[in-house]
Design a protein around this motif. Structure first.
Motif, PDB file in Angstrom:
ATOM      1  N   ILE A 122      -5.234  -7.806  -3.873  1.00 53.13           N
ATOM      2  CA  ILE A 122      -5.743  -6.367  -3.843  1.00 53.13           C
ATOM      3  C   ILE A 122      -6.642  -5.788  -1.764  1.00 53.13           C
ATOM      4  CG2 ILE A 122      -8.003  -5.075  -4.787  1.00 53.13           C
ATOM      5  CD1 ILE A 122      -8.044  -6.983  -6.517  1.00 53.13           C
ATOM      6  N   CYS A 123      -5.778  -5.230  -1.683  1.00 52.72           N
ATOM      7  CA  CYS A 123      -5.647  -4.493  -0.027  1.00 52.72           C
ATOM      8  C   CYS A 123      -5.810  -3.445  -0.041  1.00 52.72           C
ATOM      9  CB  CYS A 123      -4.398  -5.357   0.731  1.00 52.72           C
ATOM     10  SG  CYS A 123      -5.208  -4.958   2.004  1.00 52.72           S
ATOM     11  N   SER A 124      -6.679  -2.930   1.086  1.00 55.54           N
ATOM     12  CA  SER A 124      -7.164  -1.950   1.519  1.00 55.54           C
ATOM     13  C   SER A 124      -5.744  -1.218   1.796  1.00 55.54           C
ATOM     14  CB  SER A 124      -8.134  -1.386   2.254  1.00 55.54           C
ATOM     15  OG  SER A 124      -7.402  -1.934   3.634  1.00 55.54           O
ATOM     16  N   PHE A 125      -4.421  -1.893   2.728  1.00 53.39           N
ATOM     17  CA  PHE A 125      -3.302  -1.514   3.244  1.00 53.39           C
ATOM     18  C   PHE A 125      -2.653  -2.112   1.920  1.00 53.39           C
ATOM     19  CE2 PHE A 125      -2.958  -1.332   7.848  1.00 53.39           C
ATOM     20  CZ  PHE A 125      -3.953   0.203   7.674  1.00 53.39           C
ATOM     21  N   ASP A 126      -1.064  -1.346   2.057  1.00 61.38           N
ATOM     22  CA  ASP A 126      -0.085  -2.430   0.866  1.00 61.38           C
ATOM     23  C   ASP A 126       1.987  -2.520   1.972  1.00 61.38           C
ATOM     24  OD1 ASP A 126       1.060  -2.942  -1.864  1.00 61.38           O
ATOM     25  OD2 ASP A 126       1.117  -1.168  -2.753  1.00 61.38           O
ATOM     26  N   GLN A 174       1.762   5.229   7.271  1.00 62.60           N
ATOM     27  CA  GLN A 174       1.876   5.363   6.031  1.00 62.60           C
ATOM     28  C   GLN A 174       3.521   4.593   5.550  1.00 62.60           C
ATOM     29  OE1 GLN A 174       0.138   7.481   4.182  1.00 62.60           O
ATOM     30  NE2 GLN A 174      -1.148   7.112   5.658  1.00 62.60           N
ATOM     31  N   ALA A 175       4.535   4.448   6.428  1.00 63.66           N
ATOM     32  CA  ALA A 175       5.354   4.281   6.320  1.00 63.66           C
ATOM     33  C   ALA A 175       5.778   2.590   5.933  1.00 63.66           C
ATOM     34  CB  ALA A 175       6.811   4.638   7.088  1.00 63.66           C
ATOM     35  N   ILE A 176       5.043   2.081   6.948  1.00 59.41           N
ATOM     36  CA  ILE A 176       4.631   0.665   6.518  1.00 59.41           C
ATOM     37  C   ILE A 176       3.672  -0.517   6.136  1.00 59.41           C
ATOM     38  CG2 ILE A 176       4.853  -1.638   8.467  1.00 59.41           C
ATOM     39  CD1 ILE A 176       5.835   0.068  10.570  1.00 59.41           C
ATOM     40  N   ASN A 177       2.788   0.180   6.844  1.00 55.90           N
ATOM     41  CA  ASN A 177       1.203  -0.396   6.533  1.00 55.90           C
ATOM     42  C   ASN A 177       0.875   0.504   4.954  1.00 55.90           C
ATOM     43  OD1 ASN A 177       0.468  -0.192   9.562  1.00 55.90           O
ATOM     44  ND2 ASN A 177       0.770  -1.851   8.882  1.00 55.90           N
ATOM     45  N   ARG A 178       1.217   1.711   4.613  1.00 57.21           N
ATOM     46  CA  ARG A 178       0.763   2.477   3.026  1.00 57.21           C
ATOM     47  C   ARG A 178      -0.899   1.517   2.670  1.00 57.21           C
ATOM     48  NH1 ARG A 178       4.803   1.549  -1.684  1.00 57.21           N
ATOM     49  NH2 ARG A 178       4.082  -0.456  -1.429  1.00 57.21           N
ATOM     50  N   PRO A 179      -1.189   2.621   3.312  1.00 55.84           N
ATOM     51  CA  PRO A 179      -2.604   3.053   3.383  1.00 55.84           C
ATOM     52  C   PRO A 179      -2.280   3.102   1.378  1.00 55.84           C
ATOM     53  CG  PRO A 179      -2.512   4.009   5.017  1.00 55.84           C
ATOM     54  CD  PRO A 179      -1.050   3.286   5.473  1.00 55.84           C
ATOM     55  N   THR A 180      -3.938   2.479   1.605  1.00 61.48           N
ATOM     56  CA  THR A 180      -4.949   2.139  -0.018  1.00 61.48           C
ATOM     57  C   THR A 180      -5.441   3.926   0.212  1.00 61.48           C
ATOM     58  OG1 THR A 180      -6.181   1.522  -0.647  1.00 61.48           O
ATOM     59  CG2 THR A 180      -3.715   0.586  -1.385  1.00 61.48           C
ATOM     60  N   GLY A 181      -5.996   4.448   0.959  1.00 63.62           N
ATOM     61  CA  GLY A 181      -6.845   5.422   0.951  1.00 63.62           C
ATOM     62  C   GLY A 181      -7.082   6.050   1.439  1.00 63.62           C
ATOM     63  N   ARG A 182      -7.845   6.750   2.251  1.00 61.85           N
ATOM     64  CA  ARG A 182      -7.220   8.442   3.719  1.00 61.85           C
ATOM     65  C   ARG A 182      -7.464   7.129   4.603  1.00 61.85           C
ATOM     66  NH1 ARG A 182     -11.553  12.426   3.177  1.00 61.85           N
ATOM     67  NH2 ARG A 182     -10.654  13.370   5.348  1.00 61.85           N
ATOM     68  N   TYR A 183      -6.955   7.751   6.078  1.00 59.47           N
ATOM     69  CA  TYR A 183      -6.812   6.827   7.187  1.00 59.47           C
ATOM     70  C   TYR A 183      -6.132   7.338   8.033  1.00 59.47           C
ATOM     71  CZ  TYR A 183      -4.812   2.871  10.172  1.00 59.47           C
ATOM     72  OH  TYR A 183      -5.285   2.601  11.183  1.00 59.47           O
ATOM     73  N   SER A 184      -6.730   7.978   8.758  1.00 58.83           N
ATOM     74  CA  SER A 184      -6.648   8.439  10.250  1.00 58.83           C
ATOM     75  C   SER A 184      -6.410   7.182  11.479  1.00 58.83           C
ATOM     76  CB  SER A 184      -7.369   9.048  10.561  1.00 58.83           C
ATOM     77  OG  SER A 184      -7.418  10.136  12.021  1.00 58.83           O
ATOM     78  N   VAL A 185      -4.841   7.003  12.475  1.00 59.58           N
ATOM     79  CA  VAL A 185      -4.679   6.302  13.402  1.00 59.58           C
ATOM     80  C   VAL A 185      -5.517   7.086  14.536  1.00 59.58           C
ATOM     81  CG1 VAL A 185      -3.032   5.948  14.735  1.00 59.58           C
ATOM     82  CG2 VAL A 185      -2.574   6.430  13.475  1.00 59.58           C
ATOM     83  N   GLU A 186      -5.878   7.881  14.364  1.00 63.64           N
ATOM     84  CA  GLU A 186      -7.164   8.604  15.808  1.00 63.64           C
ATOM     85  C   GLU A 186      -8.408   7.621  15.648  1.00 63.64           C
ATOM     86  OE1 GLU A 186      -8.781   9.965  18.790  1.00 63.64           O
ATOM     87  OE2 GLU A 186      -6.756  10.717  18.932  1.00 63.64           O
ATOM     88  N   LYS A 187      -8.734   7.756  14.658  1.00 64.22           N
ATOM     89  CA  LYS A 187     -10.252   7.579  14.271  1.00 64.22           C
ATOM     90  C   LYS A 187     -10.506   6.127  13.423  1.00 64.22           C
ATOM     91  CE  LYS A 187     -14.066   8.080  12.827  1.00 64.22           C
ATOM     92  NZ  LYS A 187     -15.433   8.397  13.426  1.00 64.22           N
TER      93      LYS A 187
END
Length: 254
Positions: free
Chosen positions: A31-35, A150-163
């Motif tokens: 169970i992870c916030s990345f996939d 988005q292609a490699i880590n596939r976040p399960t929720g909202r994700y912004s690299v800049e943030k």
């Protein structure tokens, strides 16, 4: 490869030495916030229950293992939080870190405490405070480009690299950045985070974060996605040289 207990090992870590692992997540489901396409634990379970071991269970299991190791005359270099997903998503993560520091100081005061995290929870003040208390605050940044994340880590929720980069910079150097380099394709998306565009953007991010160390590595264990290519040591070392030129200590794992 799922960890079916709270305490794992000790095992030999390529980056940290003799490591006693702590799994704060479900013992039968990832169970992870990345996939991530490369995760050794596989892809996320789609409909898991919400089980997490309690703070008391973690304390009891860790204390018992530390006492056992001490009685057998076996040492450890590090207590490492990783496991079947993102450890900082545990509802009692800050309190568990406090307990671990107490137990470490009582039984193996020379050992370090490390957390391997994907950095998705560092916006929470209590998580940031806990990570600032450990010896090795190791946070993931596989790419500085949203499309690649988005292609490699596939976040399960909202994700912004800049943030995330902004939040990593707010550690004021008390952070180790961990990056896995690879090439491949999954779900119709091709990716390669070793291109000049990728590396230049990632180096710009490191200039802003100025971590105390960077850890570079590539694939070493079986992955859930099959069309992935390992990056060899020589190429990793060339990338590492560019990081060292920024004045940042860099470790490359063969």
């Amino acid at each position: 490869m799922l960890f079916d207990t709270i305490i794992v090992g000790p095992i030999h870590s390529r980056r940290l030495g003799r490591s006693l692992g702590v799994n704060l997540l479900h013992e039968q489901a990832k169970i992870c916030s990345f996939d991530c396409v490369y995760c050794e634990c596989g892809f996320n379970f789609q409909n898991p229950d919400s089980y997490q071991p309690s703070r008391a269970e973690v304390y009891k299991a860790l204390e018992a293992k530390l006492i056992e190791l001490k009685e057998r005359g076996e040492g450890i270099d590090v207590i490492t939080f990783a496991g079947n997903g993102e450890p900082t998503t545990h509802r009692e993560f800050p309190e568990i870190i406090g307990d671990t520091i107490t137990l470490r100081d009582a039984h193996f005061p020379e050992a370090k405490i490390s957390v391997l995290s994907n950095a998705t929870m560092i916006w929470k003040p209590q998580v940031r405070e806990a990570l600032n208390r450990v010896d090795n605050n190791i946070l993931k940044l596989d790419s500085a480009l949203d499309s690649t994340v988005q292609a490699i880590n596939r976040p399960t929720g909202r994700y912004s690299v800049e943030k995330v980069i902004e939040e990593l910079a707010a550690f004021h150097g008390n952070v180790i950045i961990q990056t896995l380099f690879l090439r491949g394709e999954y779900d119709g998306k091709r990716f390669d985070n070793t291109t000049e565009e990728e590396v230049s953007a990632w180096l710009d991010a490191l200039r802003r974060i100025m971590p105390k160390e960077v850890m570079l590595y590539s694939l070493d264990r079986p992955t859930p996605a099959k069309n992935l290519t390992k990056i060899e040591y020589g190429e990793l070392d060339r990338i590492a040289a560019r990081v060292r030129a920024l004045g940042i200590a860099t470790q490359v794992t063969k």
